[in-house]
Enzyme design. Sequence first.
Site, PDB file in Angstrom:
ATOM      1  N   PHE A   1       5.228  -2.694   4.904  1.00  0.00           N
ATOM      2  CA  PHE A   1       4.272  -3.359   4.023  1.00  0.00           C
ATOM      3  C   PHE A   1       4.656  -3.126   2.564  1.00  0.00           C
ATOM      4  CE2 PHE A   1       0.196  -3.168   1.621  1.00  0.00           C
ATOM      5  CZ  PHE A   1      -0.062  -4.523   1.653  1.00  0.00           C
TER       6      PHE A   1
ATOM      7  N   LYS B   1       7.733   6.625  -1.934  1.00  0.00           N
ATOM      8  CA  LYS B   1       6.458   7.355  -1.974  1.00  0.00           C
ATOM      9  C   LYS B   1       6.625   8.810  -1.517  1.00  0.00           C
ATOM     10  CE  LYS B   1       1.558   6.512  -1.083  1.00  0.00           C
ATOM     11  NZ  LYS B   1       0.587   5.661  -0.399  1.00  0.00           N
TER      12      LYS B   1
ATOM     13  N   GLU C   1       1.876  -7.698 -13.899  1.00  0.00           N
ATOM     14  CA  GLU C   1       3.059  -6.887 -14.191  1.00  0.00           C
ATOM     15  C   GLU C   1       3.971  -7.584 -15.200  1.00  0.00           C
ATOM     16  OE1 GLU C   1       1.899  -7.361 -11.147  1.00  0.00           O
ATOM     17  OE2 GLU C   1       1.659  -5.400 -10.182  1.00  0.00           O
TER      18      GLU C   1
END
Length: 579
Positions: A132, A182, A70
């Site tokens: 997570f 998400k 990244e």
Amino acid sequence: MKAEAKMNPQTTDITPEVNEPRTGADLLIELLEEHNVDTVFGYPGGAVLPIYDAMYRAKTEFQHILTRHEQGAIFAAEGYARVTGKTGVVIATSGPGATNLITGITDAMMDSLPLVIFTGQVAKTVIGTDAFQESDVLGITTPITKYNYQVDDVRDLPRVVNEAFHIASTGRPGPVVIDIPKNISEALPEGPFNREYNLPGYQPTTKPNPMQIVKLLEALEKAKKPLILAGAGVLFADATEELKQFVERSQIPVVNTLLGLGGFPGSHPLSLGMGGMHGSYTANMAMYECDYLINIGARFDDRLTGNLDHFAPFAKVAHIDIDPAEIGKNIKTAIPVVSDAKEALKALLAKDVKPLAHGEWLDQLNENNEKYPLWYEHADEGISPQWLTKKIHEHTNGDAIVTTDVGQNQMWAAQYYTLDKPNNWATSGGLGSMGFGFPAAIGAQLGRPDDIVVSINGDGGFQMNLQELILLKQLNLPVKVIILNNCALGMVRQWQEDFYDERYSESLLDMNPDFVKLAESYGVRGVIVESEDEVDKALEEMFAYDGPVVADFRIIPKERVLPIVAPGKGIHQMLGVEK
Ligand SMILES: Cc1ncc(C[n+]2csc(CCOP(=O)(O)OP(=O)(O)O)c2C)c(N)n1
Ligand SMILES: [Mg+2]
């Protein structure tokens, strides 16, 4: 269709399921296309899977560049933004993907580069539970972004994306982060969408106050030793032509900052070169002795000013800057001009600017230049890096886009690759991030495919992002990677030599990889050049070859960057001015 895809998971030409419902992620892809994004640098992961899936299904017009780290993605986006003037776009997943971007975001913030960065986030239901790959992206990036968002309602996505591109690229440019949980990218949005934005608290002043322009010119009439300090603000404002006109009309000499190089032609008779810690004697003495200093789009950073007590002590200061927070931050400023550099220069040019009667001042500067030019010597132990940089300039007619890493290599490139054109220079100035130069070259080459891109690196810094070599092969990018190999963290070694009694603590890289074999293992041509008599031929072949090259130049290991303003000293107290 799904079964077919499973049978051949590597296939990339599966017909997309056209009837799948449109998700927040699909909407995001549409928004990127609306903003005419042509290149996205990124890396996938759990929290951005819906976005990557939408990208796949959409057969986007933009290209996605899968860097191998990244940090490579964000440095590449910075290089792209710096040489194209467009906003760089980055996508990374939550948690480690996002935290791997932190150095790059900080770098873009310090050097005012327009980036829009999308990070995935865990779903709203688990935010705050140490889920997570959860990390507090908003918290972490608040001090290192121009602005940041976490999208809470998918119907806000159009407004947020529109705002982010606006904020990143206007005023003083900078990075904007959009954190997308998400559940937002998976949501099935139904209108009405919020597209319009109204930012009453963000209205950058782009035009100068006419009274301040009058004051700036009145002070100029009284000045005997005027000087312009030109920073990156000139480049961001696309004001190089206006600056040149103003300088030629008024005959005021110009010092460039490290980031402002190319904003005024380096070989112009009125250019004094770079100022600062490794600036030229002429440039630094001009800043010390001037009686009127007009700063255009620079931020008086400490690497430029040295000890503030000795910086421009005899000068009245005018400062043109689009960011009012920069004016008066480090230096007492008599004439503040909050404005875009181009607008301010246009306003100045609209007035009657006469050539000033300061011939003595120019004579004095010319004399300094003749007496104390930048200097270097050849040695038996290896190639002179300064001479090599001049050779690279010669072989590219000074037209290449140059990206640098950080350390001695960066300073030699700044001193010896004279830039006459704007936006051909990408270097990590404010943060000084090693590992910047090579990925930045990849971004620059993608943004300007027809230009020659030369990436000048140290042997240390190149190893911080060398994993991106595969992109040269994969995308057939003809980047010429120069390693100024001194088997050392040279700049650290130099400071240890000068300021720590030669105690070379952890700065000697006596174990380095074989850079030629390394390049070859990535399918890239590698060459090693060990002496000065091999240099011309090596450069000729390198620039004649229509593909990527990694060149390991063995330079004089103990060579130092001179002159230097030692830490804590004034800019008039340079060491190493003469042989
Ligand atoms: C990420 C990061 N870590 C550490 C430093 C501190 N630092 C500045 S210059 C330098 C040495 C760089 O060595 P090399 O890349 O070989 O370049 P050289 O100075 O030898 O040209 C170091 C370690 C830094 N600027 N960035
Ligand atoms: Mg080195």
